[in-house]
Design an enzyme around this catalytic site. Structure first.
Site, PDB file in Angstrom:
ATOM      1  N   TYR A 199      76.299  43.030   7.611  1.00 20.48           N
ATOM      2  CA  TYR A 199      76.975  41.739   7.413  1.00 20.48           C
ATOM      3  C   TYR A 199      76.653  41.160   6.029  1.00 20.48           C
ATOM      4  O   TYR A 199      77.543  40.709   5.314  1.00 20.48           O
ATOM      5  CB  TYR A 199      76.523  40.792   8.529  1.00 20.48           C
ATOM      6  CG  TYR A 199      77.199  39.444   8.533  1.00 20.48           C
ATOM      7  CD1 TYR A 199      78.474  39.290   9.097  1.00 20.48           C
ATOM      8  CD2 TYR A 199      76.572  38.313   8.010  1.00 20.48           C
ATOM      9  CE1 TYR A 199      79.089  38.046   9.117  1.00 20.48           C
ATOM     10  CE2 TYR A 199      77.181  37.069   8.033  1.00 20.48           C
ATOM     11  CZ  TYR A 199      78.438  36.936   8.595  1.00 20.48           C
ATOM     12  OH  TYR A 199      79.046  35.700   8.617  1.00 20.48           O
TER      13      TYR A 199
ATOM     14  N   ASP B  30      95.758  43.710  12.092  1.00 20.98           N
ATOM     15  CA  ASP B  30      94.348  44.052  11.888  1.00 20.98           C
ATOM     16  C   ASP B  30      94.099  44.046  10.376  1.00 20.98           C
ATOM     17  O   ASP B  30      94.623  44.902   9.655  1.00 20.98           O
ATOM     18  CB  ASP B  30      94.098  45.445  12.490  1.00 20.98           C
ATOM     19  CG  ASP B  30      92.685  45.945  12.240  1.00 20.98           C
ATOM     20  OD1 ASP B  30      91.950  45.302  11.468  1.00 20.98           O
ATOM     21  OD2 ASP B  30      92.330  46.984  12.811  1.00 20.98           O
TER      22      ASP B  30
HETATM   23  P1  NAP Z   1      84.679  33.902  15.167  1.00 19.00           P
HETATM   24  O1  NAP Z   1      84.778  32.693  16.016  1.00 19.00           O
HETATM   25  O2  NAP Z   1      84.187  35.163  15.777  1.00 19.00           O
HETATM   26  O3  NAP Z   1      86.105  34.135  14.475  1.00 19.00           O
HETATM   27  C1  NAP Z   1      86.399  35.256  13.697  1.00 19.00           C
HETATM   28  C2  NAP Z   1      87.859  35.568  13.867  1.00 19.00           C
HETATM   29  O4  NAP Z   1      88.201  36.755  13.112  1.00 19.00           O
HETATM   30  C3  NAP Z   1      88.222  35.847  15.311  1.00 19.00           C
HETATM   31  O5  NAP Z   1      89.415  35.174  15.644  1.00 19.00           O
HETATM   32  C4  NAP Z   1      88.392  37.354  15.316  1.00 19.00           C
HETATM   33  O6  NAP Z   1      89.209  37.871  16.327  1.00 19.00           O
HETATM   34  C5  NAP Z   1      89.008  37.553  13.961  1.00 19.00           C
HETATM   35  N1  NAP Z   1      89.007  38.972  13.619  1.00 19.00           N
HETATM   36  C6  NAP Z   1      88.013  39.875  13.822  1.00 19.00           C
HETATM   37  N2  NAP Z   1      88.405  41.093  13.408  1.00 19.00           N
HETATM   38  C7  NAP Z   1      89.666  40.961  12.951  1.00 19.00           C
HETATM   39  C8  NAP Z   1      90.603  41.881  12.397  1.00 19.00           C
HETATM   40  N3  NAP Z   1      90.299  43.165  12.219  1.00 19.00           N
HETATM   41  N4  NAP Z   1      91.826  41.412  12.048  1.00 19.00           N
HETATM   42  C9  NAP Z   1      92.157  40.105  12.221  1.00 19.00           C
HETATM   43  N5  NAP Z   1      91.298  39.207  12.727  1.00 19.00           N
HETATM   44  C10 NAP Z   1      90.073  39.623  13.093  1.00 19.00           C
HETATM   45  O7  NAP Z   1      83.751  33.607  13.908  1.00 19.00           O
HETATM   46  P2  NAP Z   1      83.624  32.302  12.992  1.00 19.00           P
HETATM   47  O8  NAP Z   1      82.281  31.784  13.168  1.00 19.00           O
HETATM   48  O9  NAP Z   1      84.794  31.415  13.139  1.00 19.00           O
HETATM   49  O10 NAP Z   1      83.659  33.041  11.551  1.00 19.00           O
HETATM   50  C11 NAP Z   1      84.734  32.938  10.653  1.00 19.00           C
HETATM   51  C12 NAP Z   1      84.271  33.468   9.320  1.00 19.00           C
HETATM   52  O11 NAP Z   1      83.191  32.666   8.837  1.00 19.00           O
HETATM   53  C13 NAP Z   1      83.748  34.910   9.372  1.00 19.00           C
HETATM   54  O12 NAP Z   1      84.117  35.606   8.208  1.00 19.00           O
HETATM   55  C14 NAP Z   1      82.251  34.707   9.403  1.00 19.00           C
HETATM   56  O13 NAP Z   1      81.558  35.827   8.911  1.00 19.00           O
HETATM   57  C15 NAP Z   1      82.089  33.495   8.513  1.00 19.00           C
HETATM   58  N6  NAP Z   1      80.836  32.756   8.717  1.00 19.00           N
HETATM   59  C16 NAP Z   1      80.582  32.143   9.898  1.00 19.00           C
HETATM   60  C17 NAP Z   1      79.373  31.474  10.032  1.00 19.00           C
HETATM   61  C18 NAP Z   1      79.016  30.739  11.298  1.00 19.00           C
HETATM   62  O14 NAP Z   1      77.899  30.230  11.372  1.00 19.00           O
HETATM   63  N7  NAP Z   1      79.891  30.640  12.286  1.00 19.00           N
HETATM   64  C19 NAP Z   1      78.459  31.448   8.993  1.00 19.00           C
HETATM   65  C20 NAP Z   1      78.755  32.104   7.801  1.00 19.00           C
HETATM   66  C21 NAP Z   1      79.968  32.744   7.670  1.00 19.00           C
HETATM   67  P3  NAP Z   1      88.452  38.473  17.659  1.00 19.00           P
HETATM   68  O15 NAP Z   1      88.183  37.277  18.494  1.00 19.00           O
HETATM   69  O16 NAP Z   1      89.443  39.419  18.251  1.00 19.00           O
HETATM   70  O17 NAP Z   1      87.225  39.190  17.193  1.00 19.00           O
END
Ligand code: NAP
Length: 250
Positions: free
Chosen positions: A158, A66
């Site tokens: 966020y 975590d």
């Molecule tokens: P996602 O599919 O929800 O992936 C996020 C990952 O982080 C998941 O595998 C999640 O695991 C993991 N995670 C959450 N809490 C954690 C913890 N305490 N320790 C270790 N791992 C943890 O989201 P994503 O879209 O790929 O986002 C990845 C990053 O890009 C994030 O920082 C997000 O804020 C950023 N971002 C995304 C977007 C977008 O449009 N998608 C835009 C701007 C920025 P769980 O499945 O267990 O939660």
């Protein structure tokens, strides 16, 4: 793959952007440390990502931890260093959302998002930064968001966490630069991942109207930006925020 391959540690790499980054960096010749949240489902997903990286020829191992937990990050950093000898690239990607309007937001909503998205970056930079200082080289890439640069109604927690990441990136670039370490951030716009799959059709349409390229980004387009910052061509780039949003925030 030679045992001299550089190692990239990617947090939150069991799905979405992190999984895509792991595969892209594996393809680029890195050994991969796949971090995931320590739940049964996330560990199973992370092993699937690891298998895909292995098929691309990479040495790879899963490190459940975590990232909001300071001691767990210290332990993981030790384990990754023991397994791969060096940590050349750190991608702070793990993130969550718990959206709500400011005046209705609970303290728990604020604390959860800031500890996973923001404090985790301190935790990981603190421990991996120390390893990189001793190595006298390294690349740190923090995943911010356009919400952190321009704000986004409904995402007070966020946006705060993602803006904080920018401050940490700039300061770490100044502190770690003299040891040959670059620190940059990538600020994605709307990218097609499980995080954005939950948006309603109405919100999706509104977002598309605001994006001159008139489409959501693909995970590979963020992984490409990360691969650039991790690669040889970015050796003199540090303290920058690379916005990858189809011109949405222009
Ligand atoms: P996602 O599919 O929800 O992936 C996020 C990952 O982080 C998941 O595998 C999640 O695991 C993991 N995670 C959450 N809490 C954690 C913890 N305490 N320790 C270790 N791992 C943890 O989201 P994503 O879209 O790929 O986002 C990845 C990053 O890009 C994030 O920082 C997000 O804020 C950023 N971002 C995304 C977007 C977008 O449009 N998608 C835009 C701007 C920025 P769980 O499945 O267990 O939660």
């Amino acid at each position: 793959m030679s045992h001299l391959a550089k190692t990239a540690l990617i947090t939150g790499a069991s799905q979405g952007l992190g999984a895509c980054m792991a595969k892209r960096l594996a393809k680029d010749g890195f050994s991969i440390a796949v971090n995931c949240y320590p739940s049964e489902q996330d560990i199973a997903n992370a092993h699937e990502v690891a298998a895909a990286c292995r098929e691309l020829g990479a040495e790879v191992e899963v490190f459940p931890a975590d990232v909001s937990d300071f001691a767990a990050c210290e332990e993981m950093t030790k384990k990754v260093k023991e397994r791969f000898s060096t940590i050349d690239v750190l991608v702070n990607n793990a993130g969550i959302t718990k959206d709500g309007l400011l005046v209705r937001m609970s303290e728990a909503q604020f604390d959860a998002v800031t500890s996973v998205n923001y404090k985790s970056v301190f935790n990981m930079c603190r421990h991996v930064g120390a390893v990189m200082m001793r190595q006298k080289h390294g690349r740190i890439i923090n995943i911010s968001s356009v919400a952190g640069l321009y704000g986004n109604a409904g995402q007070f927690n966020y946006s705060a966490s993602k803006a904080g990441i920018v401050g940490m990136t700039l300061t770490a670039a100044k502190e770690l630069g003299p040891r040959g370490i670059t620190v940059n951030a990538v600020a994605p716009g709307f990218i097609r991942t499980p995080m954005t799959d939950v948006l309603s059709e109405q919100v999706r349409e509104k977002c598309l109207e605001a994006i001159p390229l008139h489409r959501f980004g693909e995970p590979e387009e963020i992984a490409g930006a990360v691969a650039f910052l991790a690669g040889d061509d970015a050796s003199y780039i540090s303290g920058q925020v690379l916005v990858v949003d189809g011109a949405m925030s222009m």
